[in-house]
Design a protein around this motif. Structure first.
Motif, PDB file in Angstrom:
ATOM      1  N   MET A  56       0.892  -1.206   0.073  1.00 68.65           N
ATOM      2  CA  MET A  56       0.091  -0.022  -0.019  1.00 68.65           C
ATOM      3  C   MET A  56       0.836   1.278  -0.130  1.00 68.65           C
ATOM      4  O   MET A  56       1.937   1.124   0.616  1.00 68.65           O
ATOM      5  CB  MET A  56      -0.883   0.102   1.249  1.00 68.65           C
ATOM      6  CG  MET A  56      -1.890  -1.076   1.148  1.00 68.65           C
ATOM      7  SD  MET A  56      -2.997  -1.109   2.756  1.00 68.65           S
ATOM      8  CE  MET A  56      -4.103   0.302   2.000  1.00 68.65           C
ATOM      9  N   VAL A  57       0.378   2.076  -0.674  1.00 60.68           N
ATOM     10  CA  VAL A  57       0.964   3.402  -0.811  1.00 60.68           C
ATOM     11  C   VAL A  57       0.694   4.171   0.604  1.00 60.68           C
ATOM     12  O   VAL A  57      -0.409   4.671   0.831  1.00 60.68           O
ATOM     13  CB  VAL A  57       0.891   4.472  -1.877  1.00 60.68           C
ATOM     14  CG1 VAL A  57       1.463   5.726  -2.053  1.00 60.68           C
ATOM     15  CG2 VAL A  57       1.244   3.643  -3.255  1.00 60.68           C
ATOM     16  N   VAL A  58       1.620   4.703   1.467  1.00 63.28           N
ATOM     17  CA  VAL A  58       1.375   5.705   2.499  1.00 63.28           C
ATOM     18  C   VAL A  58       1.577   7.214   2.168  1.00 63.28           C
ATOM     19  O   VAL A  58       2.366   7.649   1.566  1.00 63.28           O
ATOM     20  CB  VAL A  58       2.517   5.343   3.571  1.00 63.28           C
ATOM     21  CG1 VAL A  58       2.216   6.013   4.860  1.00 63.28           C
ATOM     22  CG2 VAL A  58       2.447   3.832   3.814  1.00 63.28           C
ATOM     23  N   LEU A  59       0.297   7.794   2.613  1.00 62.29           N
ATOM     24  CA  LEU A  59       0.143   9.301   2.295  1.00 62.29           C
ATOM     25  C   LEU A  59       0.506  10.135   3.549  1.00 62.29           C
ATOM     26  O   LEU A  59       0.150   9.729   4.456  1.00 62.29           O
ATOM     27  CB  LEU A  59      -0.879   9.658   1.679  1.00 62.29           C
ATOM     28  CG  LEU A  59      -1.578   8.901   0.412  1.00 62.29           C
ATOM     29  CD1 LEU A  59      -2.962   9.220   0.159  1.00 62.29           C
ATOM     30  CD2 LEU A  59      -0.793   9.235  -0.710  1.00 62.29           C
ATOM     31  N   ASP A  60       1.391  11.171   3.304  1.00 61.79           N
ATOM     32  CA  ASP A  60       1.548  12.364   4.542  1.00 61.79           C
ATOM     33  C   ASP A  60       0.220  12.848   4.778  1.00 61.79           C
ATOM     34  O   ASP A  60      -0.788  12.749   4.135  1.00 61.79           O
ATOM     35  CB  ASP A  60       2.681  12.928   4.238  1.00 61.79           C
ATOM     36  CG  ASP A  60       2.599  13.745   3.073  1.00 61.79           C
ATOM     37  OD1 ASP A  60       1.579  14.346   2.670  1.00 61.79           O
ATOM     38  OD2 ASP A  60       3.789  14.193   2.354  1.00 61.79           O
ATOM     39  N   GLU A  61       0.256  13.743   5.640  1.00 67.40           N
ATOM     40  CA  GLU A  61      -0.853  14.677   6.089  1.00 67.40           C
ATOM     41  C   GLU A  61      -1.404  15.558   4.896  1.00 67.40           C
ATOM     42  O   GLU A  61      -2.482  16.126   4.867  1.00 67.40           O
ATOM     43  CB  GLU A  61      -0.483  15.282   7.213  1.00 67.40           C
ATOM     44  CG  GLU A  61       0.576  16.350   7.035  1.00 67.40           C
ATOM     45  CD  GLU A  61       1.018  17.095   8.533  1.00 67.40           C
ATOM     46  OE1 GLU A  61      -0.018  17.825   9.175  1.00 67.40           O
ATOM     47  OE2 GLU A  61       1.941  17.054   8.852  1.00 67.40           O
ATOM     48  N   TYR A  62      -0.508  15.846   3.832  1.00 62.92           N
ATOM     49  CA  TYR A  62      -0.784  16.712   2.896  1.00 62.92           C
ATOM     50  C   TYR A  62      -1.320  15.883   1.502  1.00 62.92           C
ATOM     51  O   TYR A  62      -1.476  16.613   0.529  1.00 62.92           O
ATOM     52  CB  TYR A  62       0.344  17.590   2.291  1.00 62.92           C
ATOM     53  CG  TYR A  62       0.653  18.459   3.735  1.00 62.92           C
ATOM     54  CD1 TYR A  62      -0.098  19.298   4.158  1.00 62.92           C
ATOM     55  CD2 TYR A  62       1.849  18.239   4.399  1.00 62.92           C
ATOM     56  CE1 TYR A  62       0.219  20.253   5.354  1.00 62.92           C
ATOM     57  CE2 TYR A  62       2.240  19.017   5.469  1.00 62.92           C
ATOM     58  CZ  TYR A  62       1.367  19.664   6.221  1.00 62.92           C
ATOM     59  OH  TYR A  62       1.816  20.732   6.959  1.00 62.92           O
TER      60      TYR A  62
END
Length: 166
Positions: free
Chosen positions: A110-116
């Motif tokens: 899975m691709v992990v996304l930051d807060e932005y």
């Protein structure tokens, strides 16, 4: 092992992920022929396929499918045409919930996304399972701690720029 199960509640995707700076990825516009050396050299079975930047994820390509396409003469095919859809997880999701997401979606990466909404890295089923059973190393692994490699890469970059890490 029971103690390790409880540790899943304390860790997040950000703690387990491979940071974006060392994620294996290929531009989707490249043909198989153009990307042949990178595909063959990759130690990973799943490769992120991107657009103009790593923040523009087009999908995930399985190395075996890329190699098979090359073997059957599809060298001029764009990598993006072989990409599968990708699933995303926020970097703040707890590891126990991440494991459930991976299982429910039948995904191994899975691709992990930051807060932005930018790509922070990727996390695999193996990353989560290693919390429970310890480091998993097979005959193709060249390195075991990709987060440590990313930290060392960052240190060297800061040193070449005359900066110090905090």
């Amino acid at each position: 092992m029971i103690a390790r199960v409880f540790q899943l509640n304390d860790l997040t995707a950000a703690d387990l992920m491979t940071p974006r700076t060392i994620v294996t990825h290929l531009p989707g516009h490249l043909t198989l022929a153009a990307a042949r050396p990178q595909i063959i050299a990759s130690q990973h079975s799943r490769i992120l396929v991107i657009g103009d930047s790593i923040d523009q994820v087009l999908g995930i390509a399985l190395k075996t499918e890329l190699l098979t396409a090359m073997l059957v003469g599809k060298d001029n095919q764009a990598i993006a045409s072989l990409a599968r859809p990708v699933r995303y997880a926020p970097e703040t999701v707890r590891a126990d919930k991440l494991l459930k997401m991976i299982q429910d979606n039948r995904e191994h990466l899975m691709v992990v996304l930051d807060e932005y909404g930018g790509v922070a890295g990727v996390v695999t089923l193996e990353d989560v399972l290693e919390v429970l059973i310890g480091e998993i190393v097979d005959e193709t692994d060249r390195s075991t701690d990709l987060q440590e490699i990313a930290r060392l890469k960052r240190e060297r970059l800061l040193q070449t720029r005359g900066l110090r890490s905090s």
